[in-house]
Design an enzyme around this catalytic site. Structure first.
Site, PDB file in Angstrom:
ATOM      1  N   ASN A 209       0.852  -1.196   0.000  1.00 28.42           N
ATOM      2  CA  ASN A 209       0.000   0.000   0.000  1.00 28.42           C
ATOM      3  C   ASN A 209       0.884   1.241   0.000  1.00 28.42           C
ATOM      4  OD1 ASN A 209       0.430   0.914   2.874  1.00 28.42           O
ATOM      5  ND2 ASN A 209      -0.339  -1.174   3.230  1.00 28.42           N
ATOM      6  N   ASP A 278      -5.255  -5.877   4.936  1.00 26.78           N
ATOM      7  CA  ASP A 278      -6.392  -6.629   5.489  1.00 26.78           C
ATOM      8  C   ASP A 278      -6.406  -8.059   4.968  1.00 26.78           C
ATOM      9  OD1 ASP A 278      -7.365  -4.528   7.009  1.00 26.78           O
ATOM     10  OD2 ASP A 278      -8.437  -3.662   5.309  1.00 26.78           O
ATOM     11  N   LYS A 288       8.887 -17.586  -9.179  1.00 30.71           N
ATOM     12  CA  LYS A 288       8.246 -16.436  -9.819  1.00 30.71           C
ATOM     13  C   LYS A 288       7.070 -16.901 -10.689  1.00 30.71           C
ATOM     14  CE  LYS A 288       9.247 -12.574 -12.832  1.00 30.71           C
ATOM     15  NZ  LYS A 288       9.986 -12.225 -14.021  1.00 30.71           N
ATOM     16  N   PHE A 322      -5.602   4.457  14.159  1.00 26.29           N
ATOM     17  CA  PHE A 322      -5.693   5.409  13.057  1.00 26.29           C
ATOM     18  C   PHE A 322      -6.825   4.987  12.142  1.00 26.29           C
ATOM     19  CE2 PHE A 322      -2.269   8.552  12.487  1.00 26.29           C
ATOM     20  CZ  PHE A 322      -1.618   8.357  13.689  1.00 26.29           C
ATOM     21  N   LYS A 336     -14.802   2.721  13.736  1.00 27.34           N
ATOM     22  CA  LYS A 336     -13.551   2.000  14.029  1.00 27.34           C
ATOM     23  C   LYS A 336     -13.163   2.142  15.495  1.00 27.34           C
ATOM     24  CE  LYS A 336     -11.606   1.966   9.502  1.00 27.34           C
ATOM     25  NZ  LYS A 336     -10.758   2.544   8.489  1.00 27.34           N
ATOM     26  N   LYS A 340     -12.875  -1.248  17.611  1.00 29.86           N
ATOM     27  CA  LYS A 340     -11.536  -1.697  18.012  1.00 29.86           C
ATOM     28  C   LYS A 340     -11.210  -1.356  19.469  1.00 29.86           C
ATOM     29  CE  LYS A 340     -10.088  -1.556  13.220  1.00 29.86           C
ATOM     30  NZ  LYS A 340      -8.992  -1.931  12.346  1.00 29.86           N
TER      31      LYS A 340
HETATM   32  N1  CTP Z   1      -5.276  -2.305  11.690  1.00 32.59           N
HETATM   33  C1  CTP Z   1      -4.683  -3.397  12.283  1.00 32.59           C
HETATM   34  N2  CTP Z   1      -4.720  -4.606  11.672  1.00 32.59           N
HETATM   35  C2  CTP Z   1      -5.330  -4.759  10.487  1.00 32.59           C
HETATM   36  C3  CTP Z   1      -5.914  -3.660   9.843  1.00 32.59           C
HETATM   37  C4  CTP Z   1      -5.889  -2.429  10.474  1.00 32.59           C
HETATM   38  O1  CTP Z   1      -4.141  -3.235  13.379  1.00 32.59           O
HETATM   39  N3  CTP Z   1      -5.322  -5.956   9.919  1.00 32.59           N
HETATM   40  C5  CTP Z   1      -5.256  -1.002  12.385  1.00 32.59           C
HETATM   41  C6  CTP Z   1      -4.459   0.085  11.689  1.00 32.59           C
HETATM   42  O2  CTP Z   1      -3.120   0.073  12.118  1.00 32.59           O
HETATM   43  C7  CTP Z   1      -5.177   1.343  12.124  1.00 32.59           C
HETATM   44  C8  CTP Z   1      -6.611   0.881  12.287  1.00 32.59           C
HETATM   45  O3  CTP Z   1      -6.552  -0.537  12.459  1.00 32.59           O
HETATM   46  O4  CTP Z   1      -4.747   1.816  13.370  1.00 32.59           O
HETATM   47  C9  CTP Z   1      -7.523   1.213  11.149  1.00 32.59           C
HETATM   48  O5  CTP Z   1      -6.951   0.769   9.933  1.00 32.59           O
HETATM   49  P1  CTP Z   1      -7.707   1.035   8.571  1.00 32.59           P
HETATM   50  O6  CTP Z   1      -6.917   0.421   7.460  1.00 32.59           O
HETATM   51  O7  CTP Z   1      -8.087   2.493   8.473  1.00 32.59           O
HETATM   52  O8  CTP Z   1      -9.059   0.256   8.808  1.00 32.59           O
HETATM   53  P2  CTP Z   1      -9.487  -1.243   8.676  1.00 32.59           P
HETATM   54  O9  CTP Z   1      -9.726  -1.775  10.037  1.00 32.59           O
HETATM   55  O10 CTP Z   1      -8.566  -2.013   7.810  1.00 32.59           O
HETATM   56  O11 CTP Z   1     -10.928  -1.066   7.989  1.00 32.59           O
HETATM   57  P3  CTP Z   1     -11.275  -0.788   6.457  1.00 32.59           P
HETATM   58  O12 CTP Z   1     -10.163  -1.369   5.650  1.00 32.59           O
HETATM   59  O13 CTP Z   1     -12.578  -1.480   6.292  1.00 32.59           O
HETATM   60  O14 CTP Z   1     -11.390   0.708   6.327  1.00 32.59           O
END
Ligand code: CTP
Length: 402
Positions: A209, A278, A288, A322, A336, A340
């Protein structure tokens, strides 16, 4: 404010060098312990004796002329000080700092120290705007050096523009702001995650990302500045580890999960600034993957949500999450925060100019479970980190009144 603080004032050769006398004098009046290191050209503008008298300490000029112990003096000084301010900072010294050149006493100390470095640039405005100087300033900022000014106005060369050294009072105020809160988190342990995880598809490819890691690194620096013992669990990021912070490097979400969970019980604060994938590929090819002209479908399986897991497991820890969003910022962030179980959620709309991935600035809001919300204007990621530290200190019950 400055009682017991050891500050090195570096003076380089520009017309504003005479103003260094006022910087030293103000710091002394505020009870700082002040040392001065001058470059040889600075001595053409102001006599070392002036700065020696004002600082009440011998002034360092040349590496090899130093009385006694010259060979260890620069290292001892580098380790002794809490902050260095180079005022005025010429184009020359900033370029040397950017490339790591150490050819005199001051530049050697600047390379050897772990203390916070401030520079107050002073030069003709055309020089200041030269792409080389702007690129060097960007490098220094990226390494956590704080740039004070420059101010705009009449210049010694007879022109008007930006490039004048900031006034001594402003320089001292910048230092004062740094020392505010420098013991708020003493005795506390903090863990920060940063960067974007990478999920390998085969030996040469991964799903990633756009996270640069800057936000998390800046937070780690701010926590460290506030006295916390700070661990940075970092996904790949092309950034220098902030001084004093211990870094644990990981690549994937699963590795980050392991690294964070293993340390969770020993820390007081966790800030999850990392952009965690995610999903990861269900299969990782050993060789490869070769193209054969047809469509390729990847099967992805969910990664654990690290923050949600911490939210379930937490006892006394303060948890900061975040939310990087591209739409419905506050509603998504609010959800969130609850889902969380965090104590504070930092929301940012990553589509705004000056915010989000790769930028050195950010535009954030802090959301609290009691419904409180603080909206901040655009500011450097380090400043965001410092605001976050203030809130963390408050959540830990530390008195943060100035
Ligand atoms: N986070 C985490 N582990 C994951 C995904 C996210 O700890 N597998 C944490 C990130 O570090 C951040 C927060 O969760 O502090 C929100 O991450 P974000 O990518 O904005 O949200 P997601 O929970 O992934 O939700 P979505 O992708 O549906 O927006």
């Amino acid at each position: 404010m400055f009682s017991g603080r050891k500050i090195l004032v570096g003076v380089t050769g520009g017309i504003a060098a005479y103003k260094a006398a006022e910087v030293v004098s103000r710091l002394r009046k505020l009870n700082a312990e002040v040392r001065v290191a001058m470059t040889k050209s600075a001595t053409e503008f102001i006599a070392p004796l002036t700065l020696q008298s004002l600082s009440t300490n011998p002034v360092y000029v040349e590496m090899f002329n130093e009385p006694k112990l010259w060979n260890v003096e620069h290292i001892a000084l580098a380790e002794h000080i809490d902050a260095v301010v180079v005022a005025p900072a010429t184009a020359n010294i900033m370029t040397k700092m950017a490339i790591g050149l150490a050819d005199d006493f001051l530049s050697t100390v600047l390379l050897a120290t772990h203390a916070q470095i401030f520079v107050a640039p002073a030069m003709n405005h055309a020089m200041y705007h030269h792409p080389a100087i702007q690129a060097n300033l960007a490098i220094l900022k990226d390494r956590g050096v704080q740039i004070i000014g420059p101010a705009t106005g009449f210049q010694a060369c007879g022109t008007e523009g930006d490039g004048r050294m900031s006034e001594p009072v402003e320089i001292v105020e910048s230092l004062a702001r740094f020392f505010v809160g420098s013991d708020w988190l003493k005795g506390k342990k903090a863990l920060v995650t940063a960067g974007g995880t990478q999920e390998p598809l085969d030996p040469v490819r991964y799903l990633g990302n756009r996270s640069s890691g800057r936000m998390g690194y800046a937070i780690a620096q701010a926590l460290q500045e506030a006295g916390a013992e700070t661990i940075l669990v970092s996904a790949p990021a092309n950034l220098a580890t902030p001084p004093g912070v211990s870094r644990v490097s990981v690549q994937t979400a699963l590795e980050m999960y392991e690294a964070v969970l293993a340390r969770f019980s020993e820390v007081d604060v966790v800030v999850k600034a990392a952009a965690v994938a995610d999903y990861r590929p269900a299969f990782q090819a050993e060789q490869k993957i070769k193209k054969d002209g047809s469509n390729l479908t990847l099967e992805l399986i969910p990664n654990p949500d690290i923050l949600a897991e911490l939210g379930r497991k937490k006892t006394s820890q303060i948890l900061i999450g975040f939310a990087a969003e591209t739409e419905n910022l506050l509603t998504n962030a609010q959800n969130k925060m609850i889902r969380k179980n965090v104590n504070l959620l930092v929301a940012n709309d990553v589509t705004k100019p000056g915010a989000g991935f790769g930028s050195s600035t950010n535009i954030v809001s802090f959301l609290f479970p009691d419904g409180r919300r603080i909206d901040f204007p655009q500011m450097s990621k380090l400043e965001v980190g410092r605001h976050l530290v203030r809130e963390i200190a408050g959540l830990l019950g530390v008195e943060t009144k100035e």
